[in-house]
Design a protein around this motif. Structure first.
Motif, PDB file in Angstrom:
ATOM      1  N   ASN A 383       0.845  -1.207   0.000  1.00 10.26           N
ATOM      2  CA  ASN A 383       0.000   0.000   0.000  1.00 10.26           C
ATOM      3  C   ASN A 383       0.881   1.259   0.000  1.00 10.26           C
ATOM      4  O   ASN A 383       1.801   1.386   0.825  1.00 10.26           O
ATOM      5  CB  ASN A 383      -0.893  -0.041   1.246  1.00 10.26           C
ATOM      6  N   ALA A 442     -12.073   5.460  -2.551  1.00 11.39           N
ATOM      7  CA  ALA A 442     -11.182   5.582  -1.394  1.00 11.39           C
ATOM      8  C   ALA A 442     -10.217   6.707  -1.711  1.00 11.39           C
ATOM      9  O   ALA A 442      -9.903   6.954  -2.881  1.00 11.39           O
ATOM     10  CB  ALA A 442     -10.423   4.283  -1.165  1.00 11.39           C
ATOM     11  N   TYR A 444      -6.779   8.564  -2.276  1.00  7.63           N
ATOM     12  CA  TYR A 444      -5.422   8.148  -2.627  1.00  7.63           C
ATOM     13  C   TYR A 444      -4.439   9.159  -2.072  1.00  7.63           C
ATOM     14  O   TYR A 444      -4.637  10.356  -2.284  1.00  7.63           O
ATOM     15  CB  TYR A 444      -5.217   8.030  -4.141  1.00  7.63           C
ATOM     16  N   GLY A 449      -7.596   2.422   0.915  1.00  2.00           N
ATOM     17  CA  GLY A 449      -7.491   2.054  -0.497  1.00  2.00           C
ATOM     18  C   GLY A 449      -7.277   0.549  -0.655  1.00  2.00           C
ATOM     19  O   GLY A 449      -7.682  -0.043  -1.665  1.00  2.00           O
ATOM     20  N   GLU A 453      -9.345  -2.139  -2.939  1.00  7.51           N
ATOM     21  CA  GLU A 453      -8.520  -2.971  -3.829  1.00  7.51           C
ATOM     22  C   GLU A 453      -8.801  -4.464  -3.578  1.00  7.51           C
ATOM     23  O   GLU A 453      -8.941  -5.254  -4.508  1.00  7.51           O
ATOM     24  CB  GLU A 453      -7.033  -2.644  -3.585  1.00  7.51           C
TER      25      GLU A 453
END
Ligand SMILES: Cc1cc2nc3c(=O)[nH]c(=O)nc-3n(C[C@H](O)[C@H](O)[C@H](O)COP(=O)(O)OP(=O)(O)OC[C@H]3O[C@@H](n4cnc5c(N)ncnc54)[C@H](O)[C@@H]3O)c2cc1C
Length: 467
Positions: A383, A442, A444, A449, A453
């Motif tokens: 991430n 979400a 960034y 996120g 995903e």
């Protein structure tokens, strides 16, 4: 004027005071009998103090880890790691002050709603009569919310100096040089991590193969690795037989004869319900295994008009569950619309560092063949935000139904997982699909996120991803 229902609640923790607030708002005449203080053990000795202490330990750990982000400290007192010093009396004072203030807030709230609080020990005389100190209270409905107390290993009783239960920790003047934590459930894991980050040498004695045996295995593995990296001695398969004081410390003897020596020992070997000697069985309230009050999904006990909520029922020992059981008892008793308690949607969090939050089904249930589900696990190390913040330990795990894609649950291992889990709780509660989650924006870069995903990964027809 109509008939006013009289409700007497024994115990002023979340199970008791949340019930009292709802009952008062619905027009009942409410009395809470509490022997210690409003807020109960949750506020005074257990949940609130431990999370306050952990706030300090997490901050300290962040300072220790700051070097990897280019921040260095120097010029600390002798023996302090990287010049970061913990002032334990100040930390403990803050913990106690905050707990007292929180209790005062609960007291003020109850008073504002017109709830009478009696500071006394309560006991049932019969299902409609409660004795509170020198008063006898008649009730249409009684709610038992007496909570639980730390379990004591016979022969290894806490002395408040060297052998401690978690309620005695906040009286320590100095940080234990070497703390041995007996019991590696959630409470043991939280305190072991906190004291290690504060600066104690820590040995965690676990009777099982791994710490936190009832939690997600991958999550427990991540935490164990982090703890070892931070220098904790995690002893698996080591059941403690006895804990004894020595001249200047403690010695823990394991069942296989090995010993561990430290300066202090913290006992976290479970809880026993506060249900004996308060007239429950005499009044027809059935107690089950371990002395917990038997309740149904609307908090009824076996005695008509007597309900029970919270840790004394052993249903799920969480403040949020205690509060919900208490509210459900009131709604049911007063004839309001009520949904039975649904444990499948309870979100929980372990306040270790990183935190471990979970909701819905577990991977163990899938592996035992109880539920069919698709699974994806995304390591935090992939991430972008986690990389920027220097977090490498943790993951997001998501479960969904194979055909419909309905989200069944998930596990988040991350800093502040307790906040991130809400997205998954909402999905489970509202029966959202992975498609719906995946189409949600979400920010960034953000840790959340990884949740969207993970949902995107589950949109493909797979049986198992990334385990
Ligand atoms: C160290 C620790 C940390 C925790 N952290 C969390 C957390 O982060 N999040 C979470 O959700 N849960 C946490 N929990 C669990 C949470 O504290 C409990 O689930 C919650 O306190 C249960 O609420 P309760 O109302 O049933 O009981 P309690 O909060 O225990 O309150 C019961 C009250 O009743 C009183 N009482 C008992 N008998 C009598 C009597 N006969 N007459 C009068 N009064 C009586 C007791 O003295 C007590 O004040 C933690 C527990 C521990 C041990």
């Amino acid at each position: 004027m109509g008939y006013v229902t009289r409700i007497v609640i024994i115990g002023g923790g979340p199970g008791g005071y949340e019930a009292a607030l709802v009952a008062a708002q619905l027009g009942a005449e409410v009395t809470v009998v509490e022997r210690d203080g409003p807020g109960g053990s949750c506020v005074l000795t257990d949940c609130v103090p431990s999370k306050t202490l952990i706030a300090t330990s997490v901050r300290k750990q962040a300072l220790l880890d700051a070097a990897s982000l280019g921040v260095n400290f120097s010029g600390g007192a002798d023996g302090d790691v990287g010049g970061v010093r913990v002032d334990l009396p100040l930390v403990n004072q803050r913990v106690k002050d905050l707990a007292r203030a929180q209790s005062a807030d609960v007291a003020a709230r109850l008073e504002a709603e017109g709830v009478e609080v009696i500071k006394a020990s309560g006991r049932l005389v019969d299902p409609q009569l409660v004795r509170a100190g020198d008063r006898t209270l008649r009730a249409d409905v009684v709610i038992v919310a007496t909570g639980a107390t730390p379990r004591v290993l016979p022969g290894s009783e806490p002395d408040g100096e060297r052998i401690l239960d978690w309620r005695q920790l906040y009286d320590l003047d100095t940080l234990p040089e070497h703390l041995i934590v007996v019991g590696s459930g959630v409470t043991g894991a939280e305190f072991a991590g906190a004291y290690r980050s504060l600066g104690s040498e820590v040995t965690l004695v676990s009777s099982r193969d791994r710490m936190m045996p009832n939690e997600d295995a991958d999550a427990a593995e991540v935490l164990e690795e982090v703890y070892r990296r931070r220098g904790m001695n995690v002893m698996g398969r080591s059941r403690a037989a006895s804990v004894k004081r020595t001249n200047d410390g403690v010695v823990v003897t394991l069942e296989d004869g090995r010993t561990a020596e430290g300066t202090h020992c913290l006992m976290t070997v479970g809880m026993v319900p506060n249900t004996s000697g308060i007239g429950l069985e005499e009044a027809g309230v059935r107690l089950g295994k371990g002395g917990f009050v038997e309740v149904d999904k609307v908090s009824r006990t076996s005695a008509p008009g007597v309900y029970a909520a919270g840790d004394c029922t052993g249903v799920l020992m969480l403040a949020s569950v205690a509060a919900m059981q208490g509210r459900i008892a009131v709604w049911h008793a007063l004839g309001e619309a009520v949904h039975p308690l649904r444990l499948a949607t309870v979100a929980s969090n372990i306040f270790t560092d990183p935190e471990i939050a979970a909701v819905g089904i577990s991977q163990a249930q899938i592996e035992r063949g109880e539920i069919e589900a698709n699974v994806v696990k995304l390591p935090l190390a992939t991430n972008a935000r986690a990389k920027m913040q220097g977090f490498t330990d943790g993951f997001i795990k998501l479960f969904c139904r194979p055909n419909t894609g309905i989200v069944l649950g998930g596990v988040v291992v991350a800093p502040r997982a307790s906040e991130l889990i809400l997205a998954l709780s909402l999905a489970v509660q509202q029966r959202l699909t992975v498609d719906q989650l995946a189409h949600t924006f979400a920010v960034y870069p953000s840790l959340s996120g990884s949740i969207t995903e993970a949902a995107r990964r589950l949109m493909q027809p797979v049986t198992s991803v990334g385990i």
